[in-house]
Design a protein around this motif. Sequence first.
Motif, PDB file in Angstrom:
ATOM      1  N   GLN A  62       1.022   4.059  -2.613  1.00 31.37           N
ATOM      2  CA  GLN A  62       0.788   5.444  -2.268  1.00 31.37           C
ATOM      3  C   GLN A  62       1.911   6.291  -2.913  1.00 31.37           C
ATOM      4  OE1 GLN A  62       0.426   5.879   1.843  1.00 31.37           O
ATOM      5  NE2 GLN A  62      -0.082   8.071   1.760  1.00 31.37           N
TER       6      GLN A  62
ATOM      7  N   GLU B 252      -8.915  12.363  -8.099  1.00 33.43           N
ATOM      8  CA  GLU B 252      -8.746  13.140  -6.976  1.00 33.43           C
ATOM      9  C   GLU B 252     -10.243  13.858  -6.920  1.00 33.43           C
ATOM     10  OE1 GLU B 252      -5.382  15.391  -6.620  1.00 33.43           O
ATOM     11  OE2 GLU B 252      -4.189  13.786  -5.610  1.00 33.43           O
TER      12      GLU B 252
ATOM     13  N   ALA C 250       0.997  -1.259  -0.053  1.00 35.58           N
ATOM     14  CA  ALA C 250      -0.053   0.167  -0.005  1.00 35.58           C
ATOM     15  C   ALA C 250       0.834   1.315   0.114  1.00 35.58           C
ATOM     16  CB  ALA C 250      -0.825  -0.173   1.299  1.00 35.58           C
ATOM     17  N   GLU C 251       2.101   1.217   0.641  1.00 34.43           N
ATOM     18  CA  GLU C 251       3.066   2.618   0.892  1.00 34.43           C
ATOM     19  C   GLU C 251       3.457   2.809  -0.706  1.00 34.43           C
ATOM     20  OE1 GLU C 251       4.235   2.179   5.787  1.00 34.43           O
ATOM     21  OE2 GLU C 251       5.387   1.194   4.173  1.00 34.43           O
TER      22      GLU C 251
ATOM     23  N   ASN D 272       1.262   6.771  -6.503  1.00 32.26           N
ATOM     24  CA  ASN D 272       0.073   7.727  -6.663  1.00 32.26           C
ATOM     25  C   ASN D 272       0.444   9.284  -6.332  1.00 32.26           C
ATOM     26  OD1 ASN D 272      -2.746   8.259  -7.338  1.00 32.26           O
ATOM     27  ND2 ASN D 272      -2.833   8.736  -5.003  1.00 32.26           N
ATOM     28  N   SER D 273       1.477   9.441  -5.397  1.00 33.37           N
ATOM     29  CA  SER D 273       1.721  10.765  -4.777  1.00 33.37           C
ATOM     30  C   SER D 273       2.934  11.248  -5.588  1.00 33.37           C
ATOM     31  CB  SER D 273       2.013  10.537  -3.591  1.00 33.37           C
ATOM     32  OG  SER D 273       3.062   9.813  -3.134  1.00 33.37           O
TER      33      SER D 273
END
Length: 922
Positions: free
Chosen positions: A388, A557, A384-385, A391-392
């Motif tokens: 993330q 988003e 997940a990290e 995604n970031s």
Amino acid sequence: MPDDTQIDLRQTVAELRRQLDAITAERNEALAREAATSEVLQVINSSPGDLAPVFDAMLEKAMRLCEAAFGMLWTYDGEFVQFAAARGHPRFDEWTREVGPSRVYPGSTVERLLRGEPVVHIPDAREDQAYRSGNLRRRFLVDVGGARTYLTVPLRKGDNLLGAFAIYRQEVRPFTDKQIALAQNFAAQAVIAMENARLINETREALEQQTATAEVLQVINSSPGDLTPVFQAIVEKAHTLCGAVCGSLQLWDGEKFRGIAMRSFPEPMVELLRQGYTLGPNHPSRALIDGARIAHCADMAEVDDPGTRLGAKLSGIRTVAYVALRKDDALLGQIVAARLEVRPFTDTELALLESFAAQAVIAIENARLLTETREALEQQTATAEVLQVINSSPGDLAPVFDAMLERACRLCEAETAHLLRYEDGAFSRTASFGVPEGFDEILPLNVPVPHIITQDSVPYRMLASRAVVHLPDTREDESYRRRAPAETAAVEKAGIRTALFVPLLQEGGVVGGFVLHRMEVRPFTDKQIALIENFAAQAVIAIENARLLTETREALEQQTATSEILSVISRSPSDIRPVFEAIVAHAASLCEAEFSAVARFEDGLLHLVALNNMSPDESAAFHSLFPRLPGRRFAMGRAFLDARPAHLADVLSDPDYDPRTVEVLQSVAGYRSFLAVPIFRDGKPIGVVGCGRRAVRPFTPIQITLLETFADQAAIALENVRLFNEIETRNRDLGEALEQQTATAEVLGVINSSPGDLAPVFDAILEKAHKLCGAAHGSLGIFEGDTWRAIVQRGYEEPLASTLRQGVRGSDNPLLQELIDGAPFVHVADLALLDLSIARANVAAGIRALLVVALRKDDAVLGTISIARREPRAFSDKEVALLQNFAAQAVIAMENARLTSYATARATCRSRSNTRPRPAMC
């Protein structure tokens, strides 16, 4: 004669002296008894829970006051007699220790006490049947101890014999009744001491058990996943509370018991338990395997089992309790508690061991779940990290690769990790974590090195097979044996001993690879290899989707924010604040603003209702500007008046901007760019959403459109709340109407059931008025000429209550006078504001708000109904109308009473018309 008189006088004096001596002796005896009793009680108080000093003091006092040579005290548990104290004879201590616990034998003093004898008093022990029959204990007392006369007094609690104490004389001299009574008094004190000790010990044991349980649970909480300290704590607490000298906690693997936590065993026994052991054919623990909860061995010496004999030989244990650790029907292990002497464990101690066994099972299950959860969570979290980070960081692969390599090293226990990219026939090291010394010379960062791809190299193997290449020992691998340049340098210069290569595959071809190293020979597990393969797949996705992710992120988003805000709207149909807070949070995030706000238009002013990402000082400064009239001199007011977005690239460069707004906000927030968008309903502005930046950085058209979308969602939320509140108001009005109709019906029922009797009617009317109008005080009264007097009242205290009952002149009360002059009601929201004596009297009685309605028939005021509150708060129009309705009911009741009275009088006249002259009214 004189001689006879002198003789008589001397005899009288002698008799008086004898009587005085007797009284003095009796007094001294009483004082000695009281002193002895006091001293024993003092010992009881100073030795709570410790019976030895109490028993010793009691024996000493009893022997001294009863003139005994020696004495003994023993306890009785329903089966065995146990000596507890002995005094006065040098052989008694030794003898009582030798005798130990013993059963009651026929003819003994204890047996006689059990039959119910209040005391056993033997004037001469040599003449007693027990001595003559040759009883060894009686013979010892008489022949060795020299006992001749003795007294045994029971220690009883209710009908239960708790023990007894005996005092002995070495001459034949029976004890007096006073001495027997004194001994019984000491026995009562001993019972009190024993009961106190029992209660104290029970309380102490319960507290120790609770403390031990709490401490074990604390260890479980403080050592999640680590069973060793938990098991050690359980063994320590269980053994201490159960009086076990040694023991262990062992786990069962289906074949062997293996000791995990041991206590007070010699080292050979500890080593035996640590290695594990199989059960012999007669081992007591076999009962646990067969499903028993407990296996209790009173004496290990009596068990014919080789393992048991070995354990007893190594540790010297005699009595052992084995308590199963069981989850559902599965045996997980056992708690073992042992004693070095033959002394079986009590049911209470076994139950306590089971309690600790249950805690051990909880700890085992927690550890299992925690380990499984931790592994799965670590992998899921890492995945997940990484996602993330992907995604970031759209378009920027460096933080993605750094995150993957750091987590790969941590989860796979590697010292170093690298990510290679394969382009144009050459590998280049794109990212690394934990680079070993000398590795930059072997494979420079971001430099293509085609020369490392040789037929003997590991990268060539990975390219050719498009599969994982795992080197458990690099020195034993073919690439090192054939002296491949990169592999040889990695081993000899960087010290790498175990290596893992995992390819990045895209459309069947290799586009790169993960490389993990260990500086020791320790192969990677299948789970670790699978985890790196998962990271490799994520890396390929990151590479492929970098461009697409950048383009789609903003849309995603926006959709997510819209969905979350709509979700908040659906969850908060009556509360607009959570919606506004969600809107400002998402607006600030998606519009890249440092802060955002929402203002709502009410009562001709803009009211600030939500702020985001502001410090307390900034928030206070912003709030100080609101509420305010909409105006063009600030962004939110301009957007409201113009009914369109107001975009100020730099508020300091706008000559029309309000100086005070600039001064206040620049002093704390320092914002420069601001965007405000109106919130519409039915084409009219009803509020404003705004976003600000502390730097001069204008908002993009996409961000302006996005903020308009948030404004539309705010409008939806406001409309939902308005509709919800309308429905709630209607429902509330219907409920109030139903309550009023019910109250009216109930009052009419009282009127019908009480014709001519106004008191219950007035009381019912006042009670309903109080309930429906939320009043604390009230009264209903009538006028008798110019005087108004309360018939019923509620909540008033003296002296005001008496004043209302006695009545007041209407002309003396300005409020009543208003009603007499024709006013339908008098309503005062705060009596403290009136300069009237009647108002001051009410305020002194704790009354602040008052509503008085006239009871009027035609133009005549018949009385009043009033309600009052303790706080200054006006009654609503609905409450005024409701009280007027109750006033009308009161008038109806009064008219009914008048007509009923008239009809009754007429009937009386008719019945008397034949016998008496008619009254004038007839």
